[in-house]
Design a protein around this motif. Structure first.
Motif, PDB file in Angstrom:
ATOM      1  N   THR A 197       0.842  -1.204   0.000  1.00  0.00           N
ATOM      2  CA  THR A 197       0.000   0.000   0.000  1.00  0.00           C
ATOM      3  C   THR A 197       0.873   1.249   0.000  1.00  0.00           C
ATOM      4  OG1 THR A 197      -1.773  -1.135   1.191  1.00  0.00           O
ATOM      5  CG2 THR A 197      -1.763   1.271   1.285  1.00  0.00           C
ATOM      6  N   PHE A 198       1.944   1.200   0.779  1.00  0.00           N
ATOM      7  CA  PHE A 198       2.901   2.307   0.826  1.00  0.00           C
ATOM      8  C   PHE A 198       3.509   2.546  -0.554  1.00  0.00           C
ATOM      9  CE2 PHE A 198       7.426   3.558   2.083  1.00  0.00           C
ATOM     10  CZ  PHE A 198       7.115   4.897   2.206  1.00  0.00           C
ATOM     11  N   LYS A 249       2.288   1.680  -3.545  1.00  0.00           N
ATOM     12  CA  LYS A 249       1.286   2.194  -4.482  1.00  0.00           C
ATOM     13  C   LYS A 249       1.042   3.687  -4.257  1.00  0.00           C
ATOM     14  CE  LYS A 249      -1.248  -2.167  -4.955  1.00  0.00           C
ATOM     15  NZ  LYS A 249      -2.500  -2.894  -4.623  1.00  0.00           N
ATOM     16  N   THR A 250       0.990   4.076  -2.993  1.00  0.00           N
ATOM     17  CA  THR A 250       0.741   5.480  -2.674  1.00  0.00           C
ATOM     18  C   THR A 250       1.904   6.360  -3.106  1.00  0.00           C
ATOM     19  OG1 THR A 250      -0.574   4.772  -0.771  1.00  0.00           O
ATOM     20  CG2 THR A 250       0.078   7.080  -0.837  1.00  0.00           C
ATOM     21  N   THR A 279       1.762   7.383  -6.645  1.00  0.00           N
ATOM     22  CA  THR A 279       0.838   8.463  -6.993  1.00  0.00           C
ATOM     23  C   THR A 279       1.483   9.830  -6.812  1.00  0.00           C
ATOM     24  OG1 THR A 279      -0.142   8.694  -4.770  1.00  0.00           O
ATOM     25  CG2 THR A 279      -1.126   7.052  -6.263  1.00  0.00           C
ATOM     26  N   GLN A 280       2.571   9.890  -6.024  1.00  0.00           N
ATOM     27  CA  GLN A 280       3.246  11.170  -5.784  1.00  0.00           C
ATOM     28  C   GLN A 280       4.324  11.469  -6.815  1.00  0.00           C
ATOM     29  OE1 GLN A 280       1.744  12.923  -3.285  1.00  0.00           O
ATOM     30  NE2 GLN A 280       0.491  11.057  -3.270  1.00  0.00           N
TER      31      GLN A 280
END
Length: 266
Positions: free
Chosen positions: A73-74, A76-77, A80-81
């Motif tokens: 999850t980290f 993937k996030t 996005t940045q």
């Protein structure tokens, strides 16, 4: 507070590698092994295994029971940045003499959606792209305008007469070109308004110019003096770029005032 910055700096360090970034975005598409990915990106197995280890230790990727890696999850996030950094990096020269102006922070935070934009420079080139957006419209044209190029009026009205919807926001201090009123009257613009094909509003001090149809978009950010600049634009037909532009138009539309023709000056 320093601990927070320390953690962030360590994460940036893990991203400070073109190969590790490529690995992350490949894994964003599908799970795979280090050996297969090495072949895919044309790198040595040793290099890729070493970077897989670093990314796994950083908590960005993880291995499943089948031996394939995927993003946490980290991870993937973090992906996005990255596009925001890509956007700013590839347009660094453009932003030497342009700014985000009065753009709300929430839209600056989404700047990564604009990473697909192509930089177009020169007023003749920007106007041609502008006309192309009109020509390619099948459903609508939305605009946020700081000025009104006279030679763009007729091509747009022709499209509206064929059934597309036109909604626009004018800067209330805009100086319109001489002959605009006469041309609009000749083209039957008032009838289009009465038939609901044209909607218009006004806003104070427009800095960011925007033109979109249902599949294309262009943005023109202000210069460092805070003045709208239509001599350069960022153009794209990418869905993410379009989503950003459409959301920004809607944000401005609902915050704008009633259109008053009496405020316009030739």
């Amino acid at each position: 507070m320093s601990d927070l910055y320390d953690n962030a700096s360590e994460n940036f360090l893990e991203l400070a590698s073109s190969q590790r970034l490529e690995i992350l975005f490949k894994l964003l598409q599908k799970r795979t092994t280090a050996t297969f990915l090495a072949k895919d990106i044309g790198a040595t197995k040793q290099e890729v295994h070493r970077n897989f280890t670093r990314l796994e230790e950083s908590g960005l990727i993880e291995k499943d029971k089948n031996g394939k890696y995927g993003l946490t999850t980290f991870g993937k996030t973090m992906c996005t940045q990255v596009p925001s950094l890509v956007f700013l990096s590839q347009n660094r020269k453009y932003f030497e003499d342009h700014t985000f102006g009065d753009l709300p922070t929430k839209f600056i935070m989404r700047a990564g959606q604009l990473a697909s934009g192509t930089h177009i420079k020169g007023v003749s080139k920007t106007l041609e792209q502008w006309k192309s957006i009109y020509k390619n419209a099948d459903e609508y044209v939305y605009e946020i305008l700081s000025e009104v190029p006279l030679d763009l009026i007729e091509p747009l009205v022709k499209r509206v007469k064929k059934g597309i919807r036109f909604s626009y926001i004018f800067d209330e201090n805009v100086v319109v070109p001489k002959g605009r009123k006469a041309l609009l009257k000749k083209l039957g613009f008032d009838n289009l308004i009465e038939n609901g094909l044209v909607e218009r509003k006004m806003a104070k001090n427009i800095q960011t110019v925007l033109v979109i149809n249902e599949k294309e978009s262009c943005l023109m950010f202000p210069n460092t003096d805070g003045e709208a600049d239509i001599t350069e634009m960022l153009y794209s037909n990418d869905p993410m770029f379009h989503e950003w532009c459409l959301d920004y138009f809607r944000y401005c539309w609902y915050g704008s005032d009633v259109f008053k023709e009496s405020k316009l000056k030739e």
